[in-house]
Design a protein around this motif. Structure first.
Motif, PDB file in Angstrom:
ATOM      1  N   GLU A 167       1.802  21.242  -6.488  1.00 18.50           N
ATOM      2  CA  GLU A 167       1.980  21.782  -5.145  1.00 18.50           C
ATOM      3  C   GLU A 167       1.342  20.910  -4.072  1.00 18.50           C
ATOM      4  O   GLU A 167       1.447  21.199  -2.887  1.00 18.50           O
ATOM      5  CB  GLU A 167       1.385  23.189  -5.081  1.00 18.50           C
ATOM      6  CG  GLU A 167       2.133  24.174  -5.946  1.00 18.50           C
ATOM      7  CD  GLU A 167       1.589  25.582  -5.802  1.00 18.50           C
ATOM      8  OE1 GLU A 167       0.846  25.847  -4.841  1.00 18.50           O
ATOM      9  OE2 GLU A 167       1.919  26.403  -6.666  1.00 18.50           O
ATOM     10  N   TRP A 168       0.676  19.839  -4.486  1.00 21.67           N
ATOM     11  CA  TRP A 168      -0.009  18.964  -3.547  1.00 21.67           C
ATOM     12  C   TRP A 168       0.950  17.887  -3.047  1.00 21.67           C
ATOM     13  O   TRP A 168       1.569  17.154  -3.826  1.00 21.67           O
ATOM     14  CB  TRP A 168      -1.213  18.315  -4.224  1.00 21.67           C
ATOM     15  CG  TRP A 168      -2.002  17.404  -3.333  1.00 21.67           C
ATOM     16  CD1 TRP A 168      -2.672  17.739  -2.196  1.00 21.67           C
ATOM     17  CD2 TRP A 168      -2.189  15.996  -3.500  1.00 21.67           C
ATOM     18  NE1 TRP A 168      -3.273  16.639  -1.647  1.00 21.67           N
ATOM     19  CE2 TRP A 168      -2.991  15.545  -2.439  1.00 21.67           C
ATOM     20  CE3 TRP A 168      -1.764  15.075  -4.450  1.00 21.67           C
ATOM     21  CZ2 TRP A 168      -3.367  14.220  -2.291  1.00 21.67           C
ATOM     22  CZ3 TRP A 168      -2.137  13.759  -4.303  1.00 21.67           C
ATOM     23  CH2 TRP A 168      -2.937  13.350  -3.233  1.00 21.67           C
ATOM     24  N   ILE A 169       1.082  17.768  -1.731  1.00 27.01           N
ATOM     25  CA  ILE A 169       1.914  16.737  -1.109  1.00 27.01           C
ATOM     26  C   ILE A 169       1.033  15.517  -0.846  1.00 27.01           C
ATOM     27  O   ILE A 169       0.006  15.613  -0.184  1.00 27.01           O
ATOM     28  CB  ILE A 169       2.506  17.235   0.229  1.00 27.01           C
ATOM     29  CG1 ILE A 169       3.271  18.541   0.044  1.00 27.01           C
ATOM     30  CG2 ILE A 169       3.375  16.155   0.865  1.00 27.01           C
ATOM     31  CD1 ILE A 169       4.530  18.419  -0.765  1.00 27.01           C
ATOM     32  N   VAL A 170       1.447  14.367  -1.376  1.00 22.85           N
ATOM     33  CA  VAL A 170       0.682  13.129  -1.197  1.00 22.85           C
ATOM     34  C   VAL A 170       0.860  12.658   0.243  1.00 22.85           C
ATOM     35  O   VAL A 170       1.992  12.462   0.701  1.00 22.85           O
ATOM     36  CB  VAL A 170       1.154  12.042  -2.180  1.00 22.85           C
ATOM     37  CG1 VAL A 170       0.380  10.759  -1.981  1.00 22.85           C
ATOM     38  CG2 VAL A 170       1.036  12.531  -3.619  1.00 22.85           C
ATOM     39  N   PRO A 171      -0.238  12.483   0.980  1.00 18.30           N
ATOM     40  CA  PRO A 171      -0.103  12.057   2.375  1.00 18.30           C
ATOM     41  C   PRO A 171       0.390  10.611   2.497  1.00 18.30           C
ATOM     42  O   PRO A 171       0.184   9.786   1.611  1.00 18.30           O
ATOM     43  CB  PRO A 171      -1.520  12.194   2.935  1.00 18.30           C
ATOM     44  CG  PRO A 171      -2.419  12.276   1.771  1.00 18.30           C
ATOM     45  CD  PRO A 171      -1.614  12.718   0.597  1.00 18.30           C
ATOM     46  N   SER A 172       1.040  10.318   3.624  1.00 21.99           N
ATOM     47  CA  SER A 172       1.560   8.969   3.862  1.00 21.99           C
ATOM     48  C   SER A 172       0.447   7.935   3.931  1.00 21.99           C
ATOM     49  O   SER A 172       0.656   6.775   3.580  1.00 21.99           O
ATOM     50  CB  SER A 172       2.317   8.875   5.174  1.00 21.99           C
ATOM     51  OG  SER A 172       3.036   9.992   5.458  1.00 21.99           O
ATOM     52  N   VAL A 173      -0.719   8.356   4.380  1.00 19.95           N
ATOM     53  CA  VAL A 173      -1.845   7.422   4.487  1.00 19.95           C
ATOM     54  C   VAL A 173      -2.180   6.825   3.121  1.00 19.95           C
ATOM     55  O   VAL A 173      -2.530   5.645   3.023  1.00 19.95           O
ATOM     56  CB  VAL A 173      -3.076   8.142   5.099  1.00 19.95           C
ATOM     57  CG1 VAL A 173      -4.296   7.265   5.070  1.00 19.95           C
ATOM     58  CG2 VAL A 173      -2.761   8.597   6.497  1.00 19.95           C
ATOM     59  N   ALA A 174      -2.037   7.614   2.078  1.00 26.41           N
ATOM     60  CA  ALA A 174      -2.309   7.110   0.729  1.00 26.41           C
ATOM     61  C   ALA A 174      -1.354   5.964   0.383  1.00 26.41           C
ATOM     62  O   ALA A 174      -1.754   4.977  -0.238  1.00 26.41           O
ATOM     63  CB  ALA A 174      -2.185   8.234  -0.293  1.00 26.41           C
ATOM     64  N   SER A 175      -0.101   6.089   0.797  1.00 28.21           N
ATOM     65  CA  SER A 175       0.856   5.014   0.533  1.00 28.21           C
ATOM     66  C   SER A 175       0.567   3.786   1.372  1.00 28.21           C
ATOM     67  O   SER A 175       0.766   2.657   0.918  1.00 28.21           O
ATOM     68  CB  SER A 175       2.288   5.483   0.771  1.00 28.21           C
ATOM     69  OG  SER A 175       2.740   6.219  -0.336  1.00 28.21           O
ATOM     70  N   TRP A 176       0.106   3.974   2.622  1.00 31.05           N
ATOM     71  CA  TRP A 176      -0.247   2.808   3.438  1.00 31.05           C
ATOM     72  C   TRP A 176      -1.427   2.066   2.830  1.00 31.05           C
ATOM     73  O   TRP A 176      -1.422   0.835   2.766  1.00 31.05           O
ATOM     74  CB  TRP A 176      -0.572   3.210   4.876  1.00 31.05           C
ATOM     75  CG  TRP A 176       0.642   3.384   5.739  1.00 31.05           C
ATOM     76  CD1 TRP A 176       0.966   4.484   6.445  1.00 31.05           C
ATOM     77  CD2 TRP A 176       1.689   2.436   5.968  1.00 31.05           C
ATOM     78  NE1 TRP A 176       2.157   4.277   7.103  1.00 31.05           N
ATOM     79  CE2 TRP A 176       2.619   3.036   6.837  1.00 31.05           C
ATOM     80  CE3 TRP A 176       1.941   1.141   5.524  1.00 31.05           C
ATOM     81  CZ2 TRP A 176       3.774   2.386   7.276  1.00 31.05           C
ATOM     82  CZ3 TRP A 176       3.092   0.490   5.952  1.00 31.05           C
ATOM     83  CH2 TRP A 176       3.995   1.108   6.808  1.00 31.05           C
ATOM     84  N   VAL A 177      -2.420   2.811   2.356  1.00 31.09           N
ATOM     85  CA  VAL A 177      -3.578   2.169   1.718  1.00 31.09           C
ATOM     86  C   VAL A 177      -3.130   1.430   0.462  1.00 31.09           C
ATOM     87  O   VAL A 177      -3.496   0.266   0.249  1.00 31.09           O
ATOM     88  CB  VAL A 177      -4.667   3.213   1.393  1.00 31.09           C
ATOM     89  CG1 VAL A 177      -5.760   2.615   0.521  1.00 31.09           C
ATOM     90  CG2 VAL A 177      -5.251   3.784   2.676  1.00 31.09           C
ATOM     91  N   ALA A 178      -2.313   2.075  -0.358  1.00 34.33           N
ATOM     92  CA  ALA A 178      -1.817   1.435  -1.573  1.00 34.33           C
ATOM     93  C   ALA A 178      -0.954   0.214  -1.240  1.00 34.33           C
ATOM     94  O   ALA A 178      -0.993  -0.800  -1.950  1.00 34.33           O
ATOM     95  CB  ALA A 178      -1.016   2.428  -2.408  1.00 34.33           C
ATOM     96  N   CYS A 179      -0.192   0.289  -0.161  1.00 40.29           N
ATOM     97  CA  CYS A 179       0.642  -0.834   0.276  1.00 40.29           C
ATOM     98  C   CYS A 179      -0.218  -2.045   0.626  1.00 40.29           C
ATOM     99  O   CYS A 179       0.067  -3.168   0.195  1.00 40.29           O
ATOM    100  CB  CYS A 179       1.490  -0.411   1.472  1.00 40.29           C
ATOM    101  SG  CYS A 179       2.497  -1.727   2.167  1.00 40.29           S
ATOM    102  N   VAL A 180      -1.263  -1.811   1.396  1.00 37.83           N
ATOM    103  CA  VAL A 180      -2.143  -2.911   1.807  1.00 37.83           C
ATOM    104  C   VAL A 180      -2.874  -3.498   0.608  1.00 37.83           C
ATOM    105  O   VAL A 180      -2.950  -4.730   0.449  1.00 37.83           O
ATOM    106  CB  VAL A 180      -3.141  -2.432   2.889  1.00 37.83           C
ATOM    107  CG1 VAL A 180      -4.214  -3.460   3.145  1.00 37.83           C
ATOM    108  CG2 VAL A 180      -2.402  -2.099   4.169  1.00 37.83           C
ATOM    109  N   VAL A 181      -3.391  -2.644  -0.264  1.00 38.57           N
ATOM    110  CA  VAL A 181      -4.115  -3.124  -1.447  1.00 38.57           C
ATOM    111  C   VAL A 181      -3.178  -3.941  -2.343  1.00 38.57           C
ATOM    112  O   VAL A 181      -3.533  -5.038  -2.792  1.00 38.57           O
ATOM    113  CB  VAL A 181      -4.740  -1.954  -2.228  1.00 38.57           C
ATOM    114  CG1 VAL A 181      -5.268  -2.403  -3.579  1.00 38.57           C
ATOM    115  CG2 VAL A 181      -5.857  -1.311  -1.409  1.00 38.57           C
ATOM    116  N   ALA A 182      -1.978  -3.436  -2.605  1.00 38.61           N
ATOM    117  CA  ALA A 182      -1.026  -4.160  -3.453  1.00 38.61           C
ATOM    118  C   ALA A 182      -0.603  -5.477  -2.795  1.00 38.61           C
ATOM    119  O   ALA A 182      -0.446  -6.497  -3.478  1.00 38.61           O
ATOM    120  CB  ALA A 182       0.199  -3.289  -3.734  1.00 38.61           C
TER     121      ALA A 182
END
Length: 63
Positions: A37-52
């Motif tokens: 039921e937890w929606i992953v926030p977009s900020v998590a994807s931006w952080v993962a994008c920068v790290v990757a």
């Protein structure tokens, strides 16, 4: 650096680049990811994008 190590770093850099691009695409397209039921926030994807992206750049420079 021998040929085997060079090939490994190139493949790793390519994989990290693809992961980075997919995270950016997820945020730009507005795709929602839910874990239970937890929606992953977009900020998590931006952080993962920068790290990757940084790992891809680092891997490409190490060749």
């Amino acid at each position: 650096m021998n040929a085997s190590t060079r090939s490994y770093t190139r493949v790793s850099a390519l994989i990290f680049f693809i992961v980075s691009a997919l995270h950016a695409w997820r945020v730009i397209s507005g795709t929602t990811i839910a874990i239970g039921e937890w929606i992953v926030p977009s900020v998590a994807s931006w952080v993962a994008c920068v790290v990757a992206a940084l790992l891809a750049f680092w891997g490409w420079r190490a060749r």
